[in-house]
Design a protein around this motif. Structure first.
Motif, PDB file in Angstrom:
ATOM      1  N   ASN A  88      30.918  45.872  29.071  1.00 60.81           N
ATOM      2  CA  ASN A  88      30.548  44.755  29.938  1.00 60.81           C
ATOM      3  C   ASN A  88      29.775  45.278  31.158  1.00 60.81           C
ATOM      4  O   ASN A  88      30.281  46.125  31.895  1.00 60.81           O
ATOM      5  N   PRO A  89      28.567  44.759  31.411  1.00 57.17           N
ATOM      6  CA  PRO A  89      27.798  45.221  32.577  1.00 57.17           C
ATOM      7  C   PRO A  89      28.513  44.982  33.913  1.00 57.17           C
ATOM      8  O   PRO A  89      28.356  45.767  34.840  1.00 57.17           O
ATOM      9  N   GLU A  90      29.314  43.929  34.001  1.00 53.24           N
ATOM     10  CA  GLU A  90      30.071  43.672  35.232  1.00 53.24           C
ATOM     11  C   GLU A  90      31.090  44.775  35.479  1.00 53.24           C
ATOM     12  O   GLU A  90      31.295  45.201  36.617  1.00 53.24           O
ATOM     13  N   GLU A  91      31.725  45.243  34.418  1.00 53.50           N
ATOM     14  CA  GLU A  91      32.685  46.342  34.540  1.00 53.50           C
ATOM     15  C   GLU A  91      31.978  47.637  34.932  1.00 53.50           C
ATOM     16  O   GLU A  91      32.520  48.433  35.695  1.00 53.50           O
ATOM     17  N   LEU A  92      30.778  47.840  34.405  1.00 60.67           N
ATOM     18  CA  LEU A  92      30.018  49.038  34.775  1.00 60.67           C
ATOM     19  C   LEU A  92      29.689  49.020  36.264  1.00 60.67           C
ATOM     20  O   LEU A  92      29.855  50.029  36.958  1.00 60.67           O
ATOM     21  N   LEU A  93      29.262  47.863  36.761  1.00 59.03           N
ATOM     22  CA  LEU A  93      28.991  47.734  38.192  1.00 59.03           C
ATOM     23  C   LEU A  93      30.256  47.994  39.004  1.00 59.03           C
ATOM     24  O   LEU A  93      30.230  48.707  40.004  1.00 59.03           O
ATOM     25  N   ASN A  94      31.378  47.446  38.568  1.00 58.59           N
ATOM     26  CA  ASN A  94      32.652  47.649  39.250  1.00 58.59           C
ATOM     27  C   ASN A  94      33.014  49.135  39.290  1.00 58.59           C
ATOM     28  O   ASN A  94      33.439  49.659  40.320  1.00 58.59           O
ATOM     29  N   LEU A  95      32.829  49.829  38.174  1.00 61.58           N
ATOM     30  CA  LEU A  95      33.141  51.258  38.120  1.00 61.58           C
ATOM     31  C   LEU A  95      32.230  52.073  39.029  1.00 61.58           C
ATOM     32  O   LEU A  95      32.688  52.980  39.732  1.00 61.58           O
TER      33      LEU A  95
END
Length: 117
Positions: A88-95
């Protein structure tokens, strides 16, 4: 008396042991928050470990803890779990934000520790 003196290798080993313990305890806290209390994203909890390590051991240890936090959260809590892959791109941003914020906060706390000394 010579046995009581702390060698650089012992200081590094002690710092690594405390860093590992901090990451394990924080991972258990995140698991509890996300699993039991159903908090959707408790990754910021790792920042407590980063700041604690920065205050105790300085900037290099804090940066290592931030990287460890990034890897642990990705591996254990981000789908697909058990892999260093982010679907998920949102999870990548969060990480990436967790990593960047961890490094910055660790550096700031480490600099404060150095000033205090």
């Amino acid at each position: 008396m010579d046995r009581l003196r702390s060698t650089p290798a012992r200081r590094v080993a002690g710092a690594l042991a405390v860093m590992g313990a901090a990451l394990v305890l924080t991972t258990l806290a995140v698991a509890g928050l996300e699993g039991i209390l159903k908090v959707p994203d408790a990754s910021a909890t790792y920042l407590l470990a980063v700041v604690s390590i920065a205050v105790a051991f300085g900037t290099p240890a804090a940066v290592a803890t931030a990287i460890g936090s990034f890897v642990l959260y990705d591996f254990l809590f981000v789908a697909p779990t058990g892999a260093l892959i982010v679907a998920n791109p949102e999870e990548l941003l969060n990480l990436l934000l967790l990593l960047a914020l961890g490094v910055v906060v660790g550096q700031l706390a480490g600099m404060q520790r150095a000033r205090a000394e």
